[in-house]
Design a protein around this motif. Structure first.
Motif, short mmCIF file in Angstrom:
data_model
loop_
_atom_site.label_atom_id
_atom_site.label_comp_id
_atom_site.label_asym_id
_atom_site.label_seq_id
_atom_site.Cartn_x
_atom_site.Cartn_y
_atom_site.Cartn_z
N THR A 171 2.31 8.91 -6.48
CA THR A 171 2.08 7.96 -5.38
C THR A 171 3.38 7.24 -5.06
O THR A 171 4.04 6.73 -5.95
CB THR A 171 1.00 6.92 -5.74
OG1 THR A 171 -0.19 7.61 -6.18
CG2 THR A 171 0.66 6.06 -4.54
N HIS A 172 3.72 7.18 -3.77
CA HIS A 172 4.97 6.52 -3.34
C HIS A 172 4.66 5.20 -2.65
O HIS A 172 3.76 5.11 -1.81
CB HIS A 172 5.75 7.42 -2.37
CG HIS A 172 7.03 6.80 -1.90
ND1 HIS A 172 7.14 6.14 -0.69
CD2 HIS A 172 8.25 6.70 -2.50
CE1 HIS A 172 8.36 5.70 -0.55
NE2 HIS A 172 9.06 6.02 -1.63
N TYR A 173 5.43 4.13 -3.02
CA TYR A 173 5.27 2.81 -2.45
C TYR A 173 6.51 2.45 -1.63
O TYR A 173 7.61 2.39 -2.18
CB TYR A 173 5.04 1.78 -3.56
CG TYR A 173 3.74 1.98 -4.28
CD1 TYR A 173 2.58 1.33 -3.87
CD2 TYR A 173 3.65 2.84 -5.38
CE1 TYR A 173 1.38 1.52 -4.53
CE2 TYR A 173 2.45 3.04 -6.04
CZ TYR A 173 1.32 2.37 -5.61
OH TYR A 173 0.12 2.58 -6.25
N PRO A 174 6.36 2.22 -0.32
CA PRO A 174 7.52 2.01 0.55
C PRO A 174 8.20 0.66 0.36
O PRO A 174 9.39 0.53 0.67
CB PRO A 174 6.91 2.10 1.97
CG PRO A 174 5.49 1.70 1.80
CD PRO A 174 5.08 2.21 0.43
N GLN A 175 7.49 -0.35 -0.15
CA GLN A 175 8.07 -1.69 -0.26
C GLN A 175 9.34 -1.70 -1.11
O GLN A 175 10.36 -2.25 -0.73
CB GLN A 175 7.06 -2.67 -0.83
CG GLN A 175 7.59 -4.11 -0.89
CD GLN A 175 6.60 -5.07 -1.53
OE1 GLN A 175 5.76 -4.65 -2.30
NE2 GLN A 175 6.70 -6.34 -1.20
N SER A 183 0.83 -1.19 0.00
CA SER A 183 0.00 0.00 0.00
C SER A 183 0.87 1.24 0.00
O SER A 183 1.96 1.26 0.59
CB SER A 183 -0.91 0.00 1.23
OG SER A 183 -1.72 -1.16 1.25
N PRO A 184 0.43 2.32 -0.66
CA PRO A 184 1.23 3.56 -0.68
C PRO A 184 1.26 4.21 0.69
O PRO A 184 0.30 4.11 1.46
CB PRO A 184 0.49 4.42 -1.70
CG PRO A 184 -0.92 3.91 -1.70
CD PRO A 184 -0.80 2.43 -1.45
N ASP A 185 2.36 4.89 1.01
CA ASP A 185 2.44 5.59 2.28
C ASP A 185 2.10 7.07 2.14
O ASP A 185 1.79 7.73 3.13
CB ASP A 185 3.81 5.40 2.92
CG ASP A 185 4.96 5.80 1.99
OD1 ASP A 185 4.68 6.10 0.82
OD2 ASP A 185 6.11 5.80 2.44
N TYR A 186 2.19 7.60 0.90
CA TYR A 186 1.71 8.98 0.69
C TYR A 186 1.51 9.23 -0.80
O TYR A 186 2.05 8.50 -1.64
CB TYR A 186 2.69 10.01 1.26
CG TYR A 186 4.05 10.05 0.62
CD1 TYR A 186 4.28 10.84 -0.52
CD2 TYR A 186 5.12 9.33 1.14
CE1 TYR A 186 5.53 10.89 -1.10
CE2 TYR A 186 6.37 9.38 0.56
CZ TYR A 186 6.57 10.16 -0.56
OH TYR A 186 7.81 10.21 -1.15
N PHE A 187 0.73 10.25 -1.12
CA PHE A 187 0.52 10.63 -2.52
C PHE A 187 0.28 12.13 -2.59
O PHE A 187 -0.10 12.78 -1.61
CB PHE A 187 -0.66 9.86 -3.12
CG PHE A 187 -2.01 10.26 -2.58
CD1 PHE A 187 -2.76 11.23 -3.22
CD2 PHE A 187 -2.51 9.68 -1.42
CE1 PHE A 187 -4.00 11.62 -2.73
CE2 PHE A 187 -3.74 10.05 -0.92
CZ PHE A 187 -4.49 11.02 -1.58
#
Length: 209
Positions: free
Chosen positions: A71-75, A42-46
């Protein structure tokens, strides 16, 4: 026989309980791992109306990267862009534009990949006509001023030049574009617009004589 059974039964029963406990523990750990992976995807911020600008050492604009959504994805620490637009500048004036449906920015920001209806436009200048390139995938190295793709490309240049090929490498600093395979070129020599005006002028001069 009865005494032997009395001894073995508690051991057998304990083994069954141990197996059940182990199975429950493994099942819980697997479920937790699945949930963790799902959450990490899940994204952590957008951001909406995203825009970033990089400048040269003298303060002039090098390029601007913008998008409708970021959209940023932390994984994997990647960034996804919706409707990205990359504009390259020269002397603070836009010189080329790249746009597409979706974009991906690498972790270090050194690579931008644009897919889905990619369009590259070299804007018209006093010395160069407008040129456009169409493909479905393009990788950009902004800081190196390079772009490349292994996918089919279609290039059009005013007035009537069309080039089709498979794969393309572009090095802006050296001004070199290399088409990799199956290159086909269609070229039509432009017609001079002033040819039709020569005859009437000659006739008028003859009439004066």
């Amino acid at each position: 026989m009865i005494n032997r059974f009395s001894v073995l039964f508690p051991i057998f029963f304990a083994a069954i309980l141990a197996f059940i406990s182990y199975w429950v523990q493994v099942s819980v750990e697997n479920e937790s791992e699945k949930r963790g992976n799902k959450l990490s995807n899940s994204p952590d911020y957008f951001l909406t109306n995203f825009k970033t600008t990089q400048t040269e050492s003298n303060g002039s604009i090098h390029f601007i990267l913008s998008a409708n959504e970021m959209t940023h994805y932390p994984q994997d620490d990647t960034t996804r862009l919706k409707k990205p637009l990359f504009i390259r500048y020269k002397n603070n004036v836009p010189s080329s534009k790249i746009e597409g449906g979706i974009g991906f920015v690498s972790t270090d920001g050194e690579e931008v990949q644009i897919i889905d209806n990619v369009k590259v436009a070299r804007l018209e200048t006093e010395t160069k006509p407008k040129m456009e390139l169409f493909t479905d995938q393009l990788t950009i190295l902004p800081n190196k001023d390079q772009a490349f793709t292994k996918r089919p490309v279609r290039i059009t240049q005013d007035p009537k030049t069309v080039v089709n090929a498979i794969g393309m490498n572009y090095d802006k600093k050296n001004g070199i574009m290399t088409l990799l395979a199956r290159v086909r070129v269609h070229y039509e020599k432009p017609v001079k617009k002033n040819n039709l005006n020569v005859q009437p002028i000659t006739q008028n001069k003859n009439l004066k004589k």
